[in-house]
Design a protein around this motif. Structure first.
Motif, PDB file in Angstrom:
ATOM      1  N   ARG A   1      -4.450   4.163  10.652  1.00 58.76           N
ATOM      2  CA  ARG A   1      -3.614   3.271  10.063  1.00 58.76           C
ATOM      3  C   ARG A   1      -4.207   1.904   9.530  1.00 58.76           C
ATOM      4  O   ARG A   1      -3.480   1.277   8.237  1.00 58.76           O
ATOM      5  N   TRP A   2      -5.273   1.296   9.615  1.00 58.10           N
ATOM      6  CA  TRP A   2      -5.562   0.485  10.064  1.00 58.10           C
ATOM      7  C   TRP A   2      -6.362   0.762   7.525  1.00 58.10           C
ATOM      8  O   TRP A   2      -5.916  -0.189   6.873  1.00 58.10           O
ATOM      9  N   MET A   3      -6.921   1.228   7.951  1.00 54.20           N
ATOM     10  CA  MET A   3      -7.495   1.160   6.227  1.00 54.20           C
ATOM     11  C   MET A   3      -6.256   1.340   5.244  1.00 54.20           C
ATOM     12  O   MET A   3      -6.385   1.689   4.361  1.00 54.20           O
ATOM     13  N   LYS A   4      -5.307   2.335   5.722  1.00 58.43           N
ATOM     14  CA  LYS A   4      -4.079   2.284   5.241  1.00 58.43           C
ATOM     15  C   LYS A   4      -3.541   1.057   4.927  1.00 58.43           C
ATOM     16  O   LYS A   4      -3.175   0.626   3.618  1.00 58.43           O
ATOM     17  N   GLU A   5      -2.795   0.558   5.344  1.00 55.96           N
ATOM     18  CA  GLU A   5      -2.834  -1.393   5.395  1.00 55.96           C
ATOM     19  C   GLU A   5      -3.170  -2.040   4.439  1.00 55.96           C
ATOM     20  O   GLU A   5      -3.227  -1.987   3.607  1.00 55.96           O
ATOM     21  N   ILE A   6      -5.028  -1.749   4.695  1.00 53.19           N
ATOM     22  CA  ILE A   6      -5.853  -3.245   4.575  1.00 53.19           C
ATOM     23  C   ILE A   6      -6.234  -2.399   2.598  1.00 53.19           C
ATOM     24  O   ILE A   6      -6.342  -3.730   1.161  1.00 53.19           O
ATOM     25  N   GLY A   7      -6.442  -0.955   2.771  1.00 58.64           N
ATOM     26  CA  GLY A   7      -6.795  -0.182   1.659  1.00 58.64           C
ATOM     27  C   GLY A   7      -5.699  -0.344   0.530  1.00 58.64           C
ATOM     28  O   GLY A   7      -5.937  -0.882  -0.545  1.00 58.64           O
ATOM     29  N   THR A   8      -4.179  -0.015   0.783  1.00 59.01           N
ATOM     30  CA  THR A   8      -3.216  -0.772   0.085  1.00 59.01           C
ATOM     31  C   THR A   8      -3.073  -2.496  -0.856  1.00 59.01           C
ATOM     32  O   THR A   8      -3.048  -2.593  -1.579  1.00 59.01           O
ATOM     33  N   LEU A   9      -3.923  -2.927   0.280  1.00 56.28           N
ATOM     34  CA  LEU A   9      -3.212  -4.652  -0.349  1.00 56.28           C
ATOM     35  C   LEU A   9      -4.651  -4.903  -0.893  1.00 56.28           C
ATOM     36  O   LEU A   9      -4.626  -5.512  -1.874  1.00 56.28           O
ATOM     37  N   GLU A  10      -5.683  -4.001  -0.692  1.00 53.78           N
ATOM     38  CA  GLU A  10      -6.804  -4.158  -1.748  1.00 53.78           C
ATOM     39  C   GLU A  10      -6.644  -3.799  -3.213  1.00 53.78           C
ATOM     40  O   GLU A  10      -6.315  -4.443  -4.191  1.00 53.78           O
ATOM     41  N   VAL A  11      -5.579  -2.677  -3.444  1.00 49.94           N
ATOM     42  CA  VAL A  11      -5.716  -1.708  -4.133  1.00 49.94           C
ATOM     43  C   VAL A  11      -4.657  -2.981  -5.213  1.00 49.94           C
ATOM     44  O   VAL A  11      -4.028  -2.891  -6.576  1.00 49.94           O
ATOM     45  N   ILE A  12      -3.620  -3.202  -4.207  1.00 49.82           N
ATOM     46  CA  ILE A  12      -2.866  -4.036  -5.303  1.00 49.82           C
ATOM     47  C   ILE A  12      -3.226  -5.394  -5.590  1.00 49.82           C
ATOM     48  O   ILE A  12      -2.473  -6.223  -6.619  1.00 49.82           O
ATOM     49  N   ARG A  13      -4.413  -6.336  -4.916  1.00 47.26           N
ATOM     50  CA  ARG A  13      -4.967  -7.160  -5.083  1.00 47.26           C
ATOM     51  C   ARG A  13      -5.677  -6.643  -6.768  1.00 47.26           C
ATOM     52  O   ARG A  13      -5.601  -7.306  -7.913  1.00 47.26           O
ATOM     53  N   ALA A  14      -6.381  -6.071  -6.340  1.00 45.95           N
ATOM     54  CA  ALA A  14      -6.694  -4.917  -7.756  1.00 45.95           C
ATOM     55  C   ALA A  14      -5.814  -5.296  -8.674  1.00 45.95           C
ATOM     56  O   ALA A  14      -6.918  -5.386  -9.649  1.00 45.95           O
ATOM     57  N   ALA A  15      -4.753  -4.498  -8.818  1.00 46.25           N
ATOM     58  CA  ALA A  15      -4.209  -4.336 -10.210  1.00 46.25           C
ATOM     59  C   ALA A  15      -3.866  -5.562 -10.306  1.00 46.25           C
ATOM     60  O   ALA A  15      -3.471  -6.013 -11.622  1.00 46.25           O
ATOM     61  N   ARG A  16      -2.904  -6.390  -9.730  1.00 44.88           N
ATOM     62  CA  ARG A  16      -2.743  -7.582  -9.891  1.00 44.88           C
ATOM     63  C   ARG A  16      -4.346  -8.632 -10.881  1.00 44.88           C
ATOM     64  O   ARG A  16      -3.412  -9.616 -12.000  1.00 44.88           O
ATOM     65  N   GLU A  17      -5.345  -9.243 -10.136  1.00 48.99           N
ATOM     66  CA  GLU A  17      -6.262  -9.313 -10.652  1.00 48.99           C
ATOM     67  C   GLU A  17      -6.889  -8.827 -11.672  1.00 48.99           C
ATOM     68  O   GLU A  17      -8.287  -9.261 -12.351  1.00 48.99           O
ATOM     69  N   ASN A  18      -6.174  -7.389 -12.406  1.00 52.28           N
ATOM     70  CA  ASN A  18      -7.014  -6.591 -12.905  1.00 52.28           C
ATOM     71  C   ASN A  18      -8.572  -5.999 -13.045  1.00 52.28           C
ATOM     72  O   ASN A  18      -9.121  -6.585 -13.900  1.00 52.28           O
ATOM     73  N   GLU A  19      -9.252  -5.912 -11.550  1.00 52.44           N
ATOM     74  CA  GLU A  19      -9.887  -5.546 -11.131  1.00 52.44           C
ATOM     75  C   GLU A  19      -9.800  -3.615 -10.451  1.00 52.44           C
ATOM     76  O   GLU A  19      -8.911  -3.662 -10.828  1.00 52.44           O
ATOM     77  N   VAL A  20     -11.505  -3.274 -10.876  1.00 49.62           N
ATOM     78  CA  VAL A  20     -11.765  -2.265 -10.507  1.00 49.62           C
ATOM     79  C   VAL A  20     -11.859  -2.516  -9.344  1.00 49.62           C
ATOM     80  O   VAL A  20     -12.244  -3.086  -8.558  1.00 49.62           O
ATOM     81  N   VAL A  21     -11.408  -0.942  -8.379  1.00 45.69           N
ATOM     82  CA  VAL A  21     -11.430  -0.557  -6.777  1.00 45.69           C
ATOM     83  C   VAL A  21     -12.206   1.036  -6.833  1.00 45.69           C
ATOM     84  O   VAL A  21     -11.551   1.515  -7.666  1.00 45.69           O
TER      85      VAL A  21
ATOM     86  N   ASP B   1      -8.140   3.064 -10.855  1.00 44.94           N
ATOM     87  CA  ASP B   1      -7.173   2.675 -11.832  1.00 44.94           C
ATOM     88  C   ASP B   1      -6.167   1.800 -10.844  1.00 44.94           C
ATOM     89  O   ASP B   1      -5.075   2.733 -10.693  1.00 44.94           O
ATOM     90  N   ALA B   2      -6.111   0.472 -10.487  1.00 46.59           N
ATOM     91  CA  ALA B   2      -4.989  -0.044  -9.545  1.00 46.59           C
ATOM     92  C   ALA B   2      -4.142  -0.444 -10.357  1.00 46.59           C
ATOM     93  O   ALA B   2      -2.919  -0.014  -9.335  1.00 46.59           O
ATOM     94  N   ARG B   3      -3.790   0.340 -11.422  1.00 46.67           N
ATOM     95  CA  ARG B   3      -2.801  -0.318 -12.250  1.00 46.67           C
ATOM     96  C   ARG B   3      -1.752   0.545 -12.284  1.00 46.67           C
ATOM     97  O   ARG B   3      -0.276   0.865 -12.193  1.00 46.67           O
ATOM     98  N   ASN B   4      -2.458   1.961 -11.677  1.00 43.47           N
ATOM     99  CA  ASN B   4      -1.655   3.143 -12.517  1.00 43.47           C
ATOM    100  C   ASN B   4      -1.676   4.593 -10.986  1.00 43.47           C
ATOM    101  O   ASN B   4      -1.231   5.055 -11.277  1.00 43.47           O
ATOM    102  N   GLN B   5      -2.847   3.985 -10.153  1.00 36.69           N
ATOM    103  CA  GLN B   5      -3.058   4.865  -9.094  1.00 36.69           C
ATOM    104  C   GLN B   5      -2.799   3.992  -8.268  1.00 36.69           C
ATOM    105  O   GLN B   5      -2.876   2.818  -7.428  1.00 36.69           O
ATOM    106  N   THR B   6      -2.398   4.843  -6.646  1.00 34.26           N
ATOM    107  CA  THR B   6      -2.060   3.886  -5.640  1.00 34.26           C
ATOM    108  C   THR B   6      -3.234   4.475  -4.860  1.00 34.26           C
ATOM    109  O   THR B   6      -4.311   5.094  -5.016  1.00 34.26           O
TER     110      THR B   6
END
Length: 301
Positions: free
Chosen positions: A140-160, A257-262
């Motif tokens: 559960r924690w990984m889903k929350e933290i990981g989702t936030l990290e993917v969203i951040r990576a998409a916003r800042e155009n970074e890899v994850v 690819d954080a912009r196109n993948q969850t």
């Protein structure tokens, strides 16, 4: 006489009811006292001056009564406002009252109750997001933290990058040596993960013997290097009575690819690489990437 006055004052100080009764008694008798004093000092006893004195004394009594009652009940107002603020933004109230009457008891009691409740809720939140055996996060924690990290990576155009791995032949360890030894292996694995990750990486136990690591701002090549470091560190772990080298793991790595993948898309892709690592003989790292340019590093694990 003094002990009697002291005892009476103590009783009034510890009783809101007696305080209110005293305020009401004094405020209602102010006009009468004012009239007695007015007449005693020999002022004009014509009706209009007397009436004026009584009205003025009544106003004074009213102001005194309202002010005194407000001061007596003010801590309850502060507690009510603090409770609203706590419910709205989660700020624990810092209210304390030196009063020993009912209002002081309620104010201090509610403040302590909210502080205890907040501490309990914080502990429950930690327990709800933590794997109690390894100390890592849970699914559960990984889903929350990981989702936030993917969203951040998409916003800042970074890899994850995502690493998914599980311990090789873990069921046979439980079957042969018992679940206590299996738990020790999991604890050792959790400690190894924490020792080999950066402070801002996120790691969780997402299944029985399955783990997931989210690596922010990490390319496929660097993620593979992290997975290899984890693989080698696990392989040299000794958990008695297991022989050295008995604890190994298979790794799947995926740079998304954080912009196109969850997060779920990336974990599923990492899972596919994990299955490939198992089919290849276990205790190895397989990887994939959403960036076709990363194919140039194939074969350089």
């Amino acid at each position: 006489m003094k002990p009697t006055i002291s005892t009476a004052a103590s009783k009034i100080g510890s009783s809101l009811t007696l305080k209110i009764f005293a305020v009401c008694f004094v405020s209602t008798h102010i006009p009468l006292l004012a009239l007695v004093i007015y007449l005693f000092w020999g002022f004009d006893n014509n009706p209009m001056p007397v009436l004026g004195a009584i009205v003025a004394a009544t106003l004074v009594g009213t102001v005194f009564s309202l002010t005194a009652v407000w001061m007596l009940l003010r801590p309850l107002h502060e507690v009510a406002e603090a409770m609203k603020k706590y419910r709205a933004v989660g700020v624990v109230p810092q209210i304390s009252s030196a009063r020993s009457d009912e209002v002081g008891v309620v104010a201090n009691g509610v403040t302590k109750l909210i502080a205890d409740l907040d501490a309990t809720l914080s502990q429950l939140r930690v327990q709800a997001s933590t794997d109690m055996l390894t100390g890592l996060g849970n699914r559960r924690w990984m889903k929350e933290i990981g989702t936030l990290e993917v969203i951040r990576a998409a916003r800042e155009n970074e890899v994850v990058s995502i690493i998914v791995f599980d311990l090789d032949h873990f069921k046979s360890i439980n079957d042969e040596f018992g679940h206590e030894i299996g738990d020790r292996v999991l604890i050792a694995a959790g400690a190894t993960i924490e020792q080999n990750l950066r402070p801002y990486d996120a790691a969780a136990r997402i299944g029985g013997e399955e783990f997931c690591v989210v690596l922010p701002r990490t390319s496929a090549q660097d993620a593979v290097a992290v997975a290899e470091r984890l693989r080698k560190s696990l392989a040299v772990q000794t958990v008695p009575p297991l022989v050295a080298g008995r604890v190994t793991a298979s790794f799947g790595v995926y740079c998304g690819d954080a912009r196109n993948q969850t997060l779920e898309d990336m974990m599923a892709a990492a899972d596919q690489q994990l299955y490939a690592a198992k089919k290849a003989g276990r205790n190895t790292v397989h990887w994939g990437s959403a960036n076709p340019k990363d194919d140039s590093m194939r074969g350089r694990r």
